[in-house]
Scaffold this active site. Structure first.
Site, PDB file in Angstrom:
ATOM      1  N   GLU A 291       7.558   4.831  -6.908  1.00 43.61           N
ATOM      2  CA  GLU A 291       8.522   5.310  -7.864  1.00 43.61           C
ATOM      3  C   GLU A 291       9.431   4.316  -8.834  1.00 43.61           C
ATOM      4  O   GLU A 291       9.854   5.013  -9.732  1.00 43.61           O
ATOM      5  CB  GLU A 291       9.503   6.337  -7.038  1.00 43.61           C
ATOM      6  CG  GLU A 291       8.942   7.582  -6.311  1.00 43.61           C
ATOM      7  CD  GLU A 291       7.871   7.244  -5.297  1.00 43.61           C
ATOM      8  OE1 GLU A 291       7.071   7.927  -5.042  1.00 43.61           O
ATOM      9  OE2 GLU A 291       8.242   6.057  -4.707  1.00 43.61           O
TER      10      GLU A 291
ATOM     11  N   ASP B 236       1.023   4.520  -2.760  1.00 42.15           N
ATOM     12  CA  ASP B 236       2.499   5.083  -2.345  1.00 42.15           C
ATOM     13  C   ASP B 236       3.457   4.290  -2.679  1.00 42.15           C
ATOM     14  O   ASP B 236       3.243   3.144  -3.212  1.00 42.15           O
ATOM     15  CB  ASP B 236       2.159   5.262  -0.773  1.00 42.15           C
ATOM     16  CG  ASP B 236       3.320   6.136  -0.107  1.00 42.15           C
ATOM     17  OD1 ASP B 236       3.973   6.933  -0.976  1.00 42.15           O
ATOM     18  OD2 ASP B 236       3.494   6.144   1.071  1.00 42.15           O
TER      19      ASP B 236
END
Length: 969
Positions: free
Chosen positions: A555, A552
Site C-alpha cells: 500500500e 502483499d
C-alpha cells in the site's frame, strides 16, 4: 467642431470594427461543425435549447434549478457586495446564507476536527447549527457519516471568473482567473480548462496551472489529435467575466431527453490551491456506484457520506464508514432516470475524499496534482465500463489453471504440512488446482529465500505439485531486508548496487519495518527496478518453479509511521489539509509522504505503489516463464486490472463479511479488475462449519476462488470439515469446473472488449429500478444468476427474478420472472444458480484439476427464451500462451438456437492442438416431447422430461470446429 467630427468618425469606425470582428468570429464558429458552439451562445439561447429537460430538475421545494443558466453564483447585488466578498467579511448577509433545503449546503469546513462559528465566518462562510440529531456535524469520524454541515458556502462566495475561450483542434480551452485568495495557502490564481472531445462517447476535461508544471498521473491513456466530429454530449461554460461554472449535458437520446450529468452551478466553488483542490457538482440521480476501495453496500448512500482514498494496510471491518482501504479507484457509475447510465473518472492519485450529499451532489477534494476528468456516455452500464477500460486498460487474460480452486493458509510451517492439505483434498475428491504458501516458506521472512532448515525442500514440493497437474503460487512482499549479515543477500546487494531504493527527503534509502525487521523498498517508478525485479524473480524461479506471484503489503505497508527516523516537518508530511484518513496522518502505517521516488515524491505517487509493483511483477513473470503471468495484489489503482488481480484483503469469518464480498467483487469488475475474490471462510477469526459451507458455495462463483486464513486459526480447507461439508463443497466446485469454458469465455470478453465477468443485476436489466439496490445476487456474464445464502440457519431465499424466463441450472425447472421476489428452497448442500432464457452455455465434465478437465469433452446447455430463441459462444485456446487473440491462435465458436434446432459454427479456427469434441446437448424450455431428433440429418438418441420440459441429446463426438445442426420435430 472638426475635432468633435473626427471623434465621432473614430467612434463609428471602432464600433464597425467590433461588429465585423464578431461577425467573423461567428462565421468561423458556425463554419466548423466540429466545435460545440453552444458554449458561446447567449444565456437565453444556450439554456432555451435545453429548457424542457432542465425544468424538471429542481433543487427541491423552494429551491433553485440545478441548471439555471450557469450564472447563479455570479449574481451579486452590486459592486459593494462584491467588494465585501473579496475582503472576506466574517459575516454574510442573511440572503446569501438562506438555504431552504439542507441538502444543498456544501461544507465549507471539511476538516475532521470540530468547526466553530468564529472559524467558519473567518472563511467568509455561513454558520447554522442543526436543530436535530440528524443534522449533527459529525466531524470527529474518519470518513463515514458527516451530517448536515454547520459551516457552508454562501451563494456569493468569491471564486474564479471565466476568461477568454479559444478553439483547439480537440475542442476548446477557457482561461480562469481569480483576484482573491482563499483560506488554504498558495492559491493558483490563473488556471486553464482544456475541454477535449476525444470520441463521440468520451469527454475529457483538464483543469490545470498553465504557468507551473504540476504532478500528473503517469497512466498511459489514449491520446487524440482531433475532436470527434459528433458528440453525444454538450459542454456548457459560463460566459466570459462571470463566475466560473460548467455543466456536461447528455444530448437527446431516441427516445429520451437531454440530461444534465454534471453541473457545478449552485454548488461549492472551485478551489485550486497548491495542496487543496475542490470541485463540487450536482448529480442527476441518487443511484451512485463505484468510488473504491471501500467496504459497504453496492449502492452508495448519499446521506452525508465521506469516502476517503489513501491506500493503507487496513483490515476491512465496519461497513459504510468510508475508511480508506487497500485501493484507489476514483471512478463512479451512475444510473439515470429512464435506465441510461454514465461514468466519471478523476485521474488523480493524491490523497482525496469524496463527499456525498442528498441533493444529490458530490464534492471531490484532493491535495495535489490537477483535475483530469473523463466522462463516459454509455448509455448502458456495460458500455460505460467498456469505455472506461478503454482508457485505463482492459483486464488481463488469465491462464486457464488460475480459474480453478486455490488453497492457502498463513501457518503452513513446512512442506509436509502444506502437502498434507493437498493430500486430504485429493482424498476427499474436492477439486483443487493451486496450492499457495504465505511467508512461512521464507528464511526469516526474507524475500526470494527458502527457510530450508524449517520449511523443507520447497523446490521438490513444487515439482510434486506439477506432476499432479497442479500449480503453485507464493507470497512476495516489497520490503527487502537490509540487515547486515556475514552471508550475502542478493536482493539487497543488487538493489543497492542498482540504486533503486525509495529515498528519504535527504536522499538516503528510507528505512521501514515489516516482517523481516528493518527493510528498504524498491522504487517501482524507477525503470531500473523492472530489471532488478525480473532478475530476482528469475534467480528464485531457477530454484523453485513457481507459477504465479502473490504480492502483499504494497500500500505501501510499514510497521513504522513514516520511517525508522520519523518524518521531517514540511508541507508534504504535514499538509495544510489532510483528508479523513484512518490514523489521522498520511504517514500512518506507511512511508513518509516526502519520500523521494524516481517519478515524484510519495505524496503524489504513494497510491501507485501496488499498481507499479504489479506491472513489474507481470513483466518479470512474462520474461521468466514466457507464459501468461498470474499476479494477485492487495493494493490497487485504476488500471491495475490490466496486469493482475486482487483479493479483498484481511476479512473476518463473519456472515456480514461473506455478504460484503459481493459488492466488493462487483465494484472491482466495474474498476476493470475482473480477477477478484475474497478469502473464502474468512481470514481473521475461526470460522464455523455452517458459515464455511455457505461461503464455499459462494466462493465457487468468485472469479478468483481461494480459501485462506490467518496464523494460529484452525484449518478451514474444505477437506478439514465433516463429510456433509465436503460433499456440498465438492458439488459447488464441480459446478464451477463444469462451467469453466463459459467463465473462460467471459474473461476473454473482458480482456478483448472490456466487459465485466461478474456484474450486478442492473447491468442486464437497466430498466428495472428494483435491481438498482440488489447486491446479494449477481450475474456471471449475461447468462447466469447466482443467489447465495448469506445468513445463518437459512434454507429459504426470497429471490428476485427480473422479467424474463429463468431455469434452475441443475434440473431445468422453469421460473417465469415478473420483476418480483419468489421464495425458493435453499438446502444446506447447494447454492441456487439460474440460467437466463436466451442463453447457450459451453460446459465440460468436472475433474479434480483443470489439467484433467481440459481433456474432457464439451457439452452444451441451451436455455430457450420466451420466443424459443437462444445464443452463445465459446473462446478456446491453449490456456497459457501470451497474446493468442492477437496472433489468431484461438478458436471462436458461435451457437444459435431456434424453436426446434441448435446449430454451431466456428467463426475462427486458429487452434488445433487439442480436439474439441461435443458429446451432449441439454435444451431447457422444449414445450412438447419431440418425435424425432437428428444430428446433421442423422437420427440421434435422446431423452425428454415432461416434468421440466427439458431435452437431453447424446452427441456422437462431433468436432466443434465443424458445422453442427441438431433438430427436433
Amino acid at each position: 467642431m472638426s475635432n468633435m467630427g473626427n471623434k465621432s468618425v473614430m467612434v463609428g469606425c471602432f464600433i464597425l470594427f467590433l461588429i465585423l470582428m464578431n461577425l467573423a468570429l461567428l462565421y468561423k464558429l458556425y463554419a466548423d461543425p466540429k466545435i460545440q458552439i453552444v458554449i458561446f451562445q447567449s444565456k437565453e439561447q444556450t439554456f432555451q435549447e435545453q429548457n424542457s429537460a432542465m425544468k424538471q430538475q429542481q433543487r427541491g421545494s423552494g429551491g433553485i434549478p440545478i441548471l439555471q443558466g450557469l450564472h447563479y453564483l455570479s449574481k451579486v447585488n452590486n459592486n459593494k457586495d462584491l467588494e465585501k466578498l473579496e475582503e472576506k467579511q466574517p459575516l454574510q448577509a442573511k440572503s446569501q446564507c438562506a438555504v431552504v433545503n439542507d441538502a444543498y449546503k456544501f461544507d465549507c469546513y471539511p476538516e475532521t476536527f470540530i468547526a466553530t462559528k468564529e472559524k467558519c465566518e473567518a472563511r467568509g462562510c455561513c454558520w447554522q447549527v442543526g436543530l436535530s440529531d440528524q443534522t449533527l456535524d459529525k466531524k470527529n469520524l474518519s470518513g463515514g457519516v458527516m451530517g448536515v454541515p454547520f459551516c457552508y458556502y454562501p451563494t456569493n462566495f468569491p471564486g474564479y471568473k471565466t476568461g477568454l475561450k479559444a478553439i483547439t483542434s480537440t475542442g476548446f480551452t477557457v482561461g480562469l482567473t481569480r483576484n482573491t485568495t482563499g483560506f488554504y495557502p498558495d492559491d493558483i490564481m490563473t488556471l486553464v480548462m482544456d475541454v477535449r472531445y476525444e470520441t463521440d462517447y468520451r469527454l475529457r476535461i483538464r483543469i490545470y496551472d498553465p504557468k507551473n508544471a504540476r504532478y500528473e498521473v503517469p497512466l498511459n491513456t489514449p491520446q487524440v489529435s482531433k475532436a470527434a466530429p459528433t458528440q453525444k454530449y454538450s459542454v456548457i461554460v459560463s460566459e466570459t467575466g462571470q463566475s466560473f461554472n460548467f455543466a456536461v449535458v447528455r444530448k437527446i437520446l431516441s427516445p429520451g431527453r437531454p440530461v444534465v450529468l454534471f453541473n457545478t452551478s449552485g454548488a461549492a466553488p472551485l478551489i485550486f490551491a497548491d495542496q487543496f483542490i475542490q470541485l463540487s457538482s450536482f448529480l442527476p440521480s441518487k443511484y451512485l456506484y463505484g468510488l473504491g476501495e471501500h467496504r459497504g453496500s453496492l449502492l452508495h448512500s448519499l446521506d452525508w457520506r465521506r469516502l476517503v482514498t489513501w491506500n493503507r494496510d487496513q483490515a476491512p471491518h465496519d461497513p459504510d464508514t468510508g475508511t480508506n482501504l487497500y485501493g484507489h479507484h476514483p471512478f463512479y457509475l451512475m444510473m439515470e432516470d429512464g435506465g441510461s447510465s454514465h461514468g466519471f473518472f478523476l485521474l488523480n492519485s493524491n490523497a482525496k475524499e469524496t463527499a456525498l450529499q442528498p441533493a444529490p451532489a458530490m464534492t471531490w477534494r484532493t491535495i495535489g496534482g490537477i483535475l483530469d476528468m473523463y466522462m463516459f456516455m454509455g448509455p448502458s452500464p456495460s458500455e460505460v465500463i467498456q469505455q472506461y477500460t478503454e482508457v485505463i486498460g482492459r483486464s488481463f487474460m488469465p491462464p486457464y489453471w488460475s480459474l480453478g480452486f486455490h488453497v492457502c493458509k498463513f501457518g503452513y510451517k513446512s512442506v509436509n504440512e502444506t502437502m498434507d492439505v493437498v493430500k486430504r483434498m485429493k482424498e476427499a475428491k474436492i477439486p483443487q488446482d493451486t496450492q499457495w504458501n504465505d511467508i512461512d516458506y521464507m528464511d526469516k521472512y526474507k524475500d526470494f529465500t527458502t527457510g530450508t532448515d524449517k520449511f523443507g525442500d520447497q523446490a521438490a514440493m513444487v515439482d510434486t505439485l506439477h506432476s499432479m497437474g497442479m500449480h503453485y503460487v507464493m507470497i512476495v512482499d516489497p520490503g527487502i531486508s537490509n540487515k547486515k549479515s556475514s552471508s550475502p543477500y542478493p536482493p539487497y546487494d543488487l538493489g543497492t548496487k542498482m540504486d533503486i531504493w525509495i529515498k528519504d527527503s535527504k536522499g538516503k534509502p528510507l528505512i521501514g519495518r515489516v516482517w523481516p525487521g528493518n527493510v528498504v523498498f524498491p522504487d517501482f517508478t524507477n525503470p531500473k527496478s523492472y530489471d532488478y525485479w525480473t532478475q530476482m524473480t528469475k534467480d528464485f524461479h531457477d530454484k523453485v518453479q513457481f507459477d504465479g506471484m502473490w504480492i502483499d503489503m504494497n500500500e505501501l505497508s510499514n510497521f513504522y509511521d513514516g520511517s525508522l527516523t520519523g518524518c521531517p516537518e514540511n508541507k508534504y508530511d504535514n499538509p495544510p489539509y489532510v483528508p479523513a484518513v484512518d490514523g489521522g496522518k498520511l504517514k500512518s502505517r506507511t512511508i513518509c509522504p516526502s519520500s523521494l521516488q524516481n517519478f515524484s515524491i510519495a505524496y503524489n505517487v504513494h497510491d501507485l505503489y501496488g499498481f507499479t509493483e504489479t506491472m513489474a511483477t507481470y513483466q518479470a513473470l512474462k520474461t521468466v516463464r514466457t507464459k501468461r503471468p498470474f499476479v494477485i495484489s492487495r493494493s490497487t489503482f485504476a488500471g491495475q486490472g490490466h496486469y493482475g488481480g486482487h483479493w479483498s484483503g484481511d476479512n473476518f469469518a463473519r456472515y456480514e463479511d461473506m455478504y460484503l464480498s459481493i459488492p466488493e467483487m462487483l465494484n472491482m469488475n466495474m474498476f476493470g479488475i475482473s480477477m477478484i475474490g475474497a478469502d473464502i471462510c474468512g481470514f481473521h477469526d475461526d470460522t464455523t462449519e455452517q458459515l464455511c459451507q455457505r461461503w464455499q458455495q459462494l466462493g465457487a462463483f468468485y472469479p478468483f476462488s481461494r480459501n485462506h486464513n490467518d496464523l494460529g486459526k484452525k484449518p478451514q480447507d474444505p477437506a478439514s470439515f465433516s463429510q456433509a461439508m465436503q460433499d456440498s463443497t465438492r458439488l459447488a466446485l464441480n459446478v464451477r469446473y463444469a462451467l469453466l469454458p463459459y467463465l473462460y469465455t467471459l474473461f476473454h470478453k473482458s480482456n478483448a472488449m472490456g466487459e465485466t465477468v461478474v456484474r450486478p443485476l442492473f447491468f442486464e436489466f437497466p430498466q428495472d429500478v428494483n435491481t438498482y439496490s440488489i447486491d446479494d445476487q449477481f450475474m456471471w456474464g449475461s447468462a447466469l444468476m447466482i443467489t447465495p445464502v448469506l445468513t445463518k440457519d437459512t434454507t429459504v431465499l426470497n429471490t428476485y427474478f427480473p422479467a424474463c424466463v429463468w431455469y434452475d441450472l441443475n434440473l431445468g425447472k422453469e421460473i417465469v420472472g415478473n420483476s418480483s421476489r419468489v421464495k425458493m428452497d435453499a438446502p444446506m448442500d447447494q447454492i441456487n444458480v439460474y440460467v437466463r432464457g436466451g442463453s447457450i452455455l459451453p460446459l465440460t465434465t468436472a475433474s479434480l484439476t483443470t489439467t484433467e478437465s481440459r481433456k474432457n469433452n464439451f457439452k452444451l446447455l441451451v436455455a430457450l427464451n420466451g420466443t424459443g430463441q437462444a445464443n452463445g459462444g465459446l473462446f478456446w485456446d491453449d490456456g497459457e500462451t501470451i497474446g493468442t487473440h492477437e496472433t489468431g491462435a484461438f478458436n471462436m465458436i458461435m451457437f444459435t438456437a431456434g424453436m426446434n434446432f441448435v446449430s454451431s459454427e466456428a467463426m475462427k479456427a486458429g487452434y488445433t492442438a487439442e480436439r474439441m469434441l461435443l458429446d451432449s446437448l441439454f435444451v431447457y424450455g422444449v414445450e412438447a416431447a419431440p418425435k424425432t431428433v437428428t444430428i446433421n440429418s442423422k437420427a440421434a438418441q435422446y431423452q425428454y422430461s415432461p416434468q421440466y420440459k427439458s431435452l437431453n441429446v447424446k452427441i456422437p463426438l462431433v468436432d466443434l470446429l465443424k458445422p453442427l445442426s441438431v433438430k427436433w420435430m
